[in-house]
Design an enzyme around this catalytic site. Structure first.
Site, PDB file in Angstrom:
ATOM      1  N   ARG A  15      93.791  36.977  73.906  1.00 29.88           N
ATOM      2  CA  ARG A  15      95.129  37.086  73.326  1.00 29.88           C
ATOM      3  C   ARG A  15      95.360  36.122  72.158  1.00 29.88           C
ATOM      4  O   ARG A  15      96.324  36.240  71.423  1.00 29.88           O
ATOM      5  CB  ARG A  15      96.190  36.870  74.435  1.00 29.88           C
ATOM      6  CG  ARG A  15      96.223  37.999  75.436  1.00 29.88           C
ATOM      7  CD  ARG A  15      96.955  37.605  76.715  1.00 29.88           C
ATOM      8  NE  ARG A  15      96.093  36.839  77.630  1.00 29.88           N
ATOM      9  CZ  ARG A  15      96.464  36.442  78.850  1.00 29.88           C
ATOM     10  NH1 ARG A  15      97.674  36.704  79.301  1.00 29.88           N
ATOM     11  NH2 ARG A  15      95.628  35.762  79.628  1.00 29.88           N
ATOM     12  N   TYR A 386      80.941  10.591  36.969  1.00 30.53           N
ATOM     13  CA  TYR A 386      80.129  11.759  37.331  1.00 30.53           C
ATOM     14  C   TYR A 386      79.611  12.435  36.066  1.00 30.53           C
ATOM     15  O   TYR A 386      80.384  12.728  35.152  1.00 30.53           O
ATOM     16  CB  TYR A 386      81.035  12.722  38.119  1.00 30.53           C
ATOM     17  CG  TYR A 386      80.335  13.926  38.708  1.00 30.53           C
ATOM     18  CD1 TYR A 386      79.152  13.798  39.415  1.00 30.53           C
ATOM     19  CD2 TYR A 386      80.899  15.193  38.569  1.00 30.53           C
ATOM     20  CE1 TYR A 386      78.539  14.912  39.967  1.00 30.53           C
ATOM     21  CE2 TYR A 386      80.293  16.312  39.126  1.00 30.53           C
ATOM     22  CZ  TYR A 386      79.104  16.166  39.824  1.00 30.53           C
ATOM     23  OH  TYR A 386      78.505  17.260  40.378  1.00 30.53           O
ATOM     24  N   ARG A 439      86.942   2.236  19.781  1.00 35.50           N
ATOM     25  CA  ARG A 439      87.728   3.366  19.270  1.00 35.50           C
ATOM     26  C   ARG A 439      87.562   3.430  17.768  1.00 35.50           C
ATOM     27  O   ARG A 439      87.214   2.437  17.109  1.00 35.50           O
ATOM     28  CB  ARG A 439      89.212   3.214  19.633  1.00 35.50           C
ATOM     29  CG  ARG A 439      89.866   2.008  19.035  1.00 35.50           C
ATOM     30  CD  ARG A 439      91.285   1.796  19.584  1.00 35.50           C
ATOM     31  NE  ARG A 439      91.887   0.617  19.000  1.00 35.50           N
ATOM     32  CZ  ARG A 439      92.817  -0.120  19.594  1.00 35.50           C
ATOM     33  NH1 ARG A 439      93.236   0.190  20.796  1.00 35.50           N
ATOM     34  NH2 ARG A 439      93.328  -1.158  18.989  1.00 35.50           N
TER      35      ARG A 439
HETATM   36  C1  UD1 Z   1      96.129  32.127  85.485  1.00 34.40           C
HETATM   37  C2  UD1 Z   1      96.496  32.376  86.952  1.00 34.40           C
HETATM   38  C3  UD1 Z   1      98.015  32.587  87.062  1.00 34.40           C
HETATM   39  C4  UD1 Z   1      98.734  31.371  86.483  1.00 34.40           C
HETATM   40  C5  UD1 Z   1      98.272  31.071  85.060  1.00 34.40           C
HETATM   41  C6  UD1 Z   1      98.826  29.746  84.613  1.00 34.40           C
HETATM   42  C7  UD1 Z   1      94.603  33.527  88.026  1.00 34.40           C
HETATM   43  C8  UD1 Z   1      94.079  34.821  88.516  1.00 34.40           C
HETATM   44  N1  UD1 Z   1      95.816  33.553  87.451  1.00 34.40           N
HETATM   45  O1  UD1 Z   1      96.452  33.293  84.753  1.00 34.40           O
HETATM   46  O2  UD1 Z   1      98.378  32.752  88.410  1.00 34.40           O
HETATM   47  O3  UD1 Z   1     100.131  31.583  86.529  1.00 34.40           O
HETATM   48  O4  UD1 Z   1      96.842  30.988  84.993  1.00 34.40           O
HETATM   49  O5  UD1 Z   1      98.571  29.495  83.269  1.00 34.40           O
HETATM   50  O6  UD1 Z   1      93.960  32.518  88.169  1.00 34.40           O
HETATM   51  N2  UD1 Z   1      88.697  31.240  82.893  1.00 34.40           N
HETATM   52  C9  UD1 Z   1      87.342  31.057  83.099  1.00 34.40           C
HETATM   53  N3  UD1 Z   1      86.590  32.134  83.529  1.00 34.40           N
HETATM   54  C10 UD1 Z   1      87.127  33.341  83.785  1.00 34.40           C
HETATM   55  C11 UD1 Z   1      88.519  33.520  83.557  1.00 34.40           C
HETATM   56  C12 UD1 Z   1      89.285  32.458  83.133  1.00 34.40           C
HETATM   57  O7  UD1 Z   1      86.821  29.963  82.905  1.00 34.40           O
HETATM   58  O8  UD1 Z   1      86.377  34.227  84.171  1.00 34.40           O
HETATM   59  C13 UD1 Z   1      89.494  30.103  82.417  1.00 34.40           C
HETATM   60  C14 UD1 Z   1      90.122  30.348  81.062  1.00 34.40           C
HETATM   61  O9  UD1 Z   1      89.285  29.864  80.041  1.00 34.40           O
HETATM   62  C15 UD1 Z   1      91.427  29.565  81.149  1.00 34.40           C
HETATM   63  C16 UD1 Z   1      91.732  29.539  82.633  1.00 34.40           C
HETATM   64  O10 UD1 Z   1      90.562  29.895  83.325  1.00 34.40           O
HETATM   65  O11 UD1 Z   1      91.264  28.231  80.695  1.00 34.40           O
HETATM   66  C17 UD1 Z   1      92.859  30.503  83.018  1.00 34.40           C
HETATM   67  O12 UD1 Z   1      92.510  31.809  82.629  1.00 34.40           O
HETATM   68  P1  UD1 Z   1      93.550  32.804  81.971  1.00 34.40           P
HETATM   69  O13 UD1 Z   1      92.846  34.060  81.644  1.00 34.40           O
HETATM   70  O14 UD1 Z   1      94.312  32.128  80.912  1.00 34.40           O
HETATM   71  O15 UD1 Z   1      94.494  33.088  83.246  1.00 34.40           O
HETATM   72  P2  UD1 Z   1      96.007  33.522  83.190  1.00 34.40           P
HETATM   73  O16 UD1 Z   1      96.089  34.987  82.944  1.00 34.40           O
HETATM   74  O17 UD1 Z   1      96.782  32.629  82.312  1.00 34.40           O
HETATM   75 MG    MG Z   2      96.220  31.239  80.890  1.00 33.88          MG
END
Ligand code: UD1
Ligand code: MG
Length: 459
Positions: A15, A386, A439
């Site tokens: 996003r 330069y 000059r």
């Molecule tokens: C997540 C939570 C949600 C919470 C929100 C808060 C879950 C399923 N949902 O949603 O409940 O309200 O955060 O901000 O956990 N990441 C990985 N590997 C993955 C997926 C994500 O390392 O496979 C990391 C991302 O880089 C990020 C973090 O986990 O830093 C959160 O992932 P993101 O996709 O932002 O989750 P949200 O949809 O925000």
């Molecule tokens: Mg998030």
């Protein structure tokens, strides 16, 4: 009992619409990951494991040897991401903080309180939650009639009733370490996003009769999860307000704190006055009582006490006490301005050291020069450093008077107390105590102007 920490930082951040992994986007000059890492230090983890995946090498560089790293080659969800830390942590006694790398506003203070709450309540899992006016996008905290947490439901999986819930999951939790990895074995991808949700372990614990709780933040701002650039700008705004507030408490005046842009590590001395539209970046330090006027832009600049910087840009340079710069001056990297130097309007200094009390008041370029003290540069002086290929040095002694519009062709040395005549092109070294004139001589042709069309006699 030992604390451990897992930072989730493997996601791409679709996003954000960016080539840069999401956690590397910056808030107040630091990557979101660095902010999260710093907050986590408050609970002094015996081990910090960062889960990386998308552009892993770039992300790894942010923390270097401050963290252990594990790879999540495919981003199958936050639950899957935590599983990747199993080899590093499973089997250890203690409790593990799991935190998302995209929540840069969570403070160390809140994490400490979360740990205390978790320990005092003897929970197996404690969720850090907050009350959101607009909970859209966050996982919702579902409680039973006894107000006990039963599960977390993601936005995309929530029914109409659950969508009304305003208590949200911040994406930060504390778990009993061993129980966490056991519970993760039971999660699946039966949900709207087809991912392994970390949030599902809460329901699993609850159904197994384990003690699950929530510690609610007072301040929703802290919980902001940055998933797009709108939230990134909000995070920047909140962080800016925090930083300026802290500096004000420390004795710094901001004429308009909302319109001052400063990075997290900037230091400012007492009684400094910062006008609106000033930007302070990187490792900039500003001395006590110094005044920075509207439009000043400092990057990694060290400014001494009692200086006045007027609408000017200073990069990677040192400016000592009592110096005045500007308006409209540019001090470029590698410069040092000693005590009481004056650099005036439309003056550029680059890679040069300027001695005490030296003045370059107007329209001058000083590059690759070593200048003594009490030197006066006339307007329009240029160090010609330069030749299109190489840079050459100009050395100017103490008490030198450089006449206006002098062109100083480097390499060049001008001795102490010497003077260059205005309009000179100086190509040879000037010995101390000498006057250099370089000059053409003026020739007056008397009466020659009478025939010219501009002359009154021709009209
Ligand atoms: C997540 C939570 C949600 C919470 C929100 C808060 C879950 C399923 N949902 O949603 O409940 O309200 O955060 O901000 O956990 N990441 C990985 N590997 C993955 C997926 C994500 O390392 O496979 C990391 C991302 O880089 C990020 C973090 O986990 O830093 C959160 O992932 P993101 O996709 O932002 O989750 P949200 O949809 O925000
Ligand atoms: Mg998030």
């Amino acid at each position: 009992m030992s604390n451990y920490a897992i930072i989730l930082a493997a996601g791409k951040g679709t996003r954000m619409k960016s080539d840069l992994p999401k956690v590397m986007h910056k808030v107040a000059g630091l990557t979101m990951l660095e902010h999260v890492y710093r907050a986590v230090q408050a609970i002094t983890p015996a081990k910090t494991v960062t889960v990386i995946g998308h552009k892993a090498e770039l992300v790894r560089e942010v923390l270097g040897d401050k963290s252990e790293f594990v790879m999540q080659t495919e981003q199958l969800g936050t639950g899957h991401a935590v599983m990747m830390a199993e080899d590093e942590l499973a089997g250890l006694d203690g409790q593990t903080l799991v935190i998302a790398g995209d929540t840069p506003l969570i403070t160390g203070d809140s994490l400490t309180k979360l740990v205390d709450f978790h320990v005092n309540h003897k929970n197996v899992a404690t969720i850090l939650t907050a009350e959101a006016d607009e909970p859209f996008g966050y996982g919702r905290i579902i409680r039973n009639e006894n107000d006990e947490v039963t599960k977390i439901v993601e936005q995309k999986d929530a029914n109409d009733f659950e969508k009304q819930v305003k208590e949200i999951n911040t994406g930060t939790y504390l778990f009993d370490n061993k129980r966490l990895f056991e519970a993760l074995k039971n999660i699946n991808t039966n949900n709207a996003q087809g991912e392994y949700y970390l949030t599902d372990v809460i329901g699993i614990f609850k159904e197994a009769g384990e003690k699950v709780g929530a510690y609610k933040l007072r301040d929703f701002d802290e919980s902001l999860g940055v998933n797009d650039r709108v939230a990134l700008a909000t995070a920047e705004k909140v962080m800016r307000a925090r930083l300026t507030k802290q500096h004000m408490v420390n004795g710094v005046t901001f004429v308009n704190p909302d319109a001052t842009y400063l990075d997290a590590d900037v230091e400012i001395g007492e009684e400094a006055v910062i006008e609106a539209n000033v930007t302070l970046k990187g490792q900039t330090k500003v001395g006590a009582r110094t005044v920075l006027t509207n439009g000043t832009y400092l990057v990694d600049a060290l400014i001494g006490e009692d200086a006045v910087i007027t609408n000017s840009m200073i990069e990677e340079s040192t400016v000592e006490a009592g110096v005045t710069v500007g308006p409209y001056a540019h001090i470029r990297p590698g410069s040092t301005l000693a005590k009481d130097v004056h650099i005036g309007n439309f003056v550029e200094v680059k890679g040069s050291s300027i001695g005490e009390n030296t003045k370059a008041g107007h329209l001058t370029y000083i590059g690759n020069a070593e200048v003594g003290s009490n030197v006066n540069f006339g307007a329009g002086t240029i160090t010609v450093n330069y030749d299109g290929q190489n840079k050459y040095k100009t050395t100017i002694g103490n008490n030198v008077f450089v006449g206006s519009n002098s062109t100083l062709i480097a390499p060049l040395e001008i001795g102490d107390n010497a003077l260059t005549a205005a309009g000179s092109t100086i190509t040879e070294d000037v010995p101390m105590d000498s006057i250099a004139i370089g000059r053409g001589r003026q020739v007056n042709k008397e009466g020659y102007a009478i025939k010219k069309p501009h002359h009154p006699s021709q009209q």
